[in-house]
Design an enzyme around this catalytic site. Structure first.
Site, PDB file in Angstrom:
ATOM      1  CB  THR A  21      -1.078   0.043   1.116  1.00 53.59           C
ATOM      2  OG1 THR A  21      -1.880  -1.166   1.035  1.00 53.59           O
ATOM      3  CG2 THR A  21      -1.728   1.114   1.514  1.00 53.59           C
ATOM      4  CB  THR A  60       0.274  -3.758   6.434  1.00 53.25           C
ATOM      5  OG1 THR A  60      -1.174  -3.768   5.724  1.00 53.25           O
ATOM      6  CG2 THR A  60       0.792  -2.303   6.322  1.00 53.25           C
ATOM      7  CG  ASP A  61      -2.698  -7.298   3.675  1.00 51.42           C
ATOM      8  OD1 ASP A  61      -3.045  -6.729   4.616  1.00 51.42           O
ATOM      9  OD2 ASP A  61      -3.362  -7.463   2.512  1.00 51.42           O
TER      10      ASP A  61
HETATM   11  C1  SIN Z   1      -1.088  -3.165   2.666  1.00 44.20           C
HETATM   12  O1  SIN Z   1       0.029  -2.902   2.549  1.00 44.20           O
HETATM   13  O2  SIN Z   1      -1.666  -2.414   3.666  1.00 44.20           O
HETATM   14  C2  SIN Z   1      -1.943  -3.984   2.128  1.00 44.20           C
HETATM   15  C3  SIN Z   1      -1.638  -4.328   0.880  1.00 44.20           C
HETATM   16  C4  SIN Z   1      -0.290  -5.556   0.846  1.00 44.20           C
HETATM   17  O3  SIN Z   1      -0.113  -5.795   1.897  1.00 44.20           O
HETATM   18  O4  SIN Z   1       0.659  -5.069  -0.014  1.00 44.20           O
END
Ligand code: SIN
Length: 316
Positions: free
Chosen positions: A14, A94-95
Site C-alpha cells: 500500500t 502490511t498484510d
Molecule cells: C497493505 O500494504 O496495507 C496492504 C497491501 C499489501 O499488503 O501489500
C-alpha cells in the site's frame, strides 16, 4: 566519521499504492509507485547521510512468494556484508509483513538493522502515512547499536518475533502482543524499551546457503496451517497428508487445546513422519508446554511464523 549508507529495498504494498481519488484510502491498487519516486518525495531522508534504493519486487504482499523471499534473503545478506552499509530498510505491504520479518530474522539473524516499513494509506492519499514511516525506519536503521529485523509503523518499533498486524485499516495497525514494542521513534529520536532481536551469524550463513541452493518454488518444504474450532474434524489433515505435506502447524484454541477428532488426525500424521507444531489462535500469550505433551509447541511464535520456522527447519 562519514555517515554510512542506508539501502532501501522496495517490494510494493500500500505504501506504493495509488487510488483514482486522493480521498480514497481503501479502493486503491497496491504496488504502483516505484521506490525511487517514494524516496524522492521525502527530501528530509537525504539529511542524515547517503540513501540508495533498489526495486526488489513490486507486489501486493498478499501475493508474497518463496521466489521473492529468496531474492530478499540473498540480497539482504549480500548488502549486510558490505562495510559501507549501516542498515537496510524494506518497504513492504502490511498484510504479510510479519511473515517476511520473521523469515528474514530466522534466515539472516543480522548484526545490523533490517527495518521493514509500510503504510495503511496509499501514496496517492490526501494524507499518506508512508513518508513518515519511511523517515522513522531510516532513523532506526541509522541508530547506533540497532540490530536484527524489526518493523516500524506509526512511530512504533516492533521486533520480528512479536510483530503482528492487528487492525484492518487504522494507521497504527501493528502490535507486539504482551511482549510489547522494542521502542518508539519520537521526532527522529529513539526511545527504547527493551533489547533488539538477537544476531546469530553462523546459523544465518547456513540458512542462507540452503535458501540459495533451492532451485524453484516447488523445492520449499510444504507446510500448511490448520485450525481448531468448534466441530473441527481431521478431514483437512487427512487431505493434506494425502497430498504429501511435510509439516503442519495447528492454530489451537487457548493454551494448545485441540478437538479430539483433529488431535487424533494430527497424531496419526505425526506418527507417519509429518512434522506437527502447536501454536495458538489467541492474540496474546503463548502455548505453555506441559510434561507429556505429544505435539511440540511453537515457542511463542504465531501460527504464520511457526510455519516459517518449520519450513526453515525442514530445509536443514
Ligand atoms: C497493505 O500494504 O496495507 C496492504 C497491501 C499489501 O499488503 O501489500
Amino acid at each position: 566519521m562519514k555517515p554510512q549508507k542506508i539501502v532501501i529495498l522496495g517490494t510494493g504494498g500500500t505504501i506504493a499504492g495509488r487510488a483514482a481519488a486522493a480521498s480514497d484510502n481503501i479502493g486503491y491498487t497496491a504496488a504502483q509507485v516505484g521506490i525511487d519516486q517514494l524516496v524522492a518525495d521525502i527530501p528530509a531522508l537525504a539529511e542524515g547521510g547517503p540513501v540508495t534504493t533498489e526495486q526488489l519486487a513490486q507486489i501486493d504482499s498478499k501475493d508474497m512468494s518463496f521466489a521473492v523471499w529468496t531474492q530478499l534473503a540473498l540480497r539482504v545478506s549480500e548488502l549486510l556484508a558490505q562495510p559501507e552499509v549501516q542498515g537496510i530498510v524494506i518497504t513492504h505491504g502490511t498484510d504479510t509483513l510479519e511473515e517476511t520479518a520473521w523469515f528474514l530474522q530466522a534466515a539472516c539473524s543480522p548484526a545490523k538493522p533490517v527495518v521493514l516499513t509500510c503504510a495503511m494509506r496509499p501514496a496517492s492519499a490526501l494524507v499518506p502515512d508512508g513518508p513518515q514511516n519511511v523517515l522513522d525506519a531510516v532513523a532506526v536503521a541509522r541508530h547506533a547499536g540497532a540490530q536484527g529485523v524489526v518493523a516500524v509503523c506509526a512511530g512504533t518499533i516492533h521486533g520480528a518475533h512479536d510483530v503482528q498486524k492487528v487492525h484492518t485499516y487504522q494507521l497504527n495497525a501493528f502490535g507486539s502482543g504482551d511482549a510489547g514494542p522494542i521502542g518508539y521513534v519520537e521526532e527522529g529520536r529513539l526511545r527504547l524499551l527493551r533489547n533488539w532481536p538477537l544476531a546469530k551469524a553462523e546459523r544465518a550463513q547456513e540458512a542462507i546457503k540452503k535458501i540459495a541452493d533451492l532451485g524453484n518454488e516447488g523445492d520449499w518444504p510444504r507446510v500448511e496451517i490448520v485450525m481448531n474450532y468448534a466441530g473441527a474434524s481431521g478431514a483437512m489433515v487427512e487431505a493434506l497428508q494425502a497430498q504429501g505435506v511435510r509439516g503442519l502447524v495447528v492454530a489451537t484454541t487457548g493454551n494448545g487445546t485441540l478437538h479430539h477428532a483433529l488431535e487424533a488426525a494430527l497424531l496419526k500424521a505425526q506418527a507417519a513422519g509429518v512434522r506437527v507444531v502447536r501454536a495458538t489462535r489467541c492474540l496474546n500469550g503463548q502455548v505453555l508446554a506441559k510434561p507429556g505433551d505429544a505435539i511440540p509447541d511453537s515457542q511463542g511464535l504465531s501460527p504464520v511464523k511457526a510455519r516459517v520456522a518449520l519450513m526453515l527447519d525442514l530445509l536443514s
